[in-house]
Motif scaffolding. Structure first.
Motif, short mmCIF file in Angstrom:
data_model
loop_
_atom_site.label_atom_id
_atom_site.label_comp_id
_atom_site.label_asym_id
_atom_site.label_seq_id
_atom_site.Cartn_x
_atom_site.Cartn_y
_atom_site.Cartn_z
N GLU A 67 0.80 -1.03 -0.04
CA GLU A 67 -0.14 0.10 -0.09
C GLU A 67 0.93 1.38 -0.10
O GLU A 67 0.38 2.22 -0.57
CB GLU A 67 -0.94 0.05 1.23
CG GLU A 67 -2.04 -1.05 1.13
CD GLU A 67 -1.59 -2.37 1.63
OE1 GLU A 67 -0.53 -2.72 2.26
OE2 GLU A 67 -2.57 -3.20 1.32
N GLU A 68 2.03 1.34 0.77
CA GLU A 68 2.76 2.37 0.67
C GLU A 68 3.64 2.58 -0.42
O GLU A 68 3.76 3.72 -1.16
CB GLU A 68 3.95 2.16 1.82
CG GLU A 68 3.19 2.31 3.53
CD GLU A 68 4.33 1.73 4.20
OE1 GLU A 68 5.15 1.26 4.01
OE2 GLU A 68 4.03 1.97 5.54
N ARG A 69 3.99 1.60 -1.32
CA ARG A 69 4.49 1.68 -2.51
C ARG A 69 3.67 2.25 -3.56
O ARG A 69 4.05 2.95 -4.52
CB ARG A 69 5.14 0.20 -2.97
CG ARG A 69 6.29 -0.36 -2.37
CD ARG A 69 7.11 -1.42 -2.87
NE ARG A 69 5.99 -2.40 -3.36
CZ ARG A 69 5.50 -3.46 -2.91
NH1 ARG A 69 5.92 -3.67 -1.49
NH2 ARG A 69 4.83 -4.38 -3.19
N ILE A 70 2.28 1.87 -3.61
CA ILE A 70 1.52 2.48 -4.46
C ILE A 70 0.78 3.47 -4.15
O ILE A 70 0.07 4.12 -4.93
CB ILE A 70 0.43 1.05 -5.08
CG1 ILE A 70 -0.32 0.94 -4.00
CG2 ILE A 70 1.23 0.10 -5.56
CD1 ILE A 70 -1.50 -0.18 -4.34
#
Length: 74
Positions: A67-70
């Motif tokens: 979630e943090e990456r996208i």
């Protein structure tokens, strides 16, 4: 047009044939022994359920989550 080469003559002696047959017999015997050893080995029924070492590394992630990456948590 290119000139043709003379055909290559190959000669086999009886020693060549014996050496080939011996090597084939030895290879067949080693394959048969390997197959016998594989049949004799007992497989762990839970082996498929154990995680691979590469899977263990994935579970202990130290980087950002998906979630943090996208950018979903914004």
């Amino acid at each position: 047009m290119l000139p043709r080469r003379n055909p290559t003559a190959i000669t086999l002696t009886s020693e060549d044939v014996v050496a080939y047959e011996d090597s084939r017999a030895a290879r067949a015997q080693s394959i048969a022994e390997n197959n016998k050893n594989k049949k004799d080995a007992k497989a762990d029924p839970n082996d498929e359920l154990k995680p691979l070492p590469s899977d263990k590394a994935k579970n202990g992630r130290t980087g950002p989550s998906r979630e943090e990456r996208i950018g979903v948590n914004r």
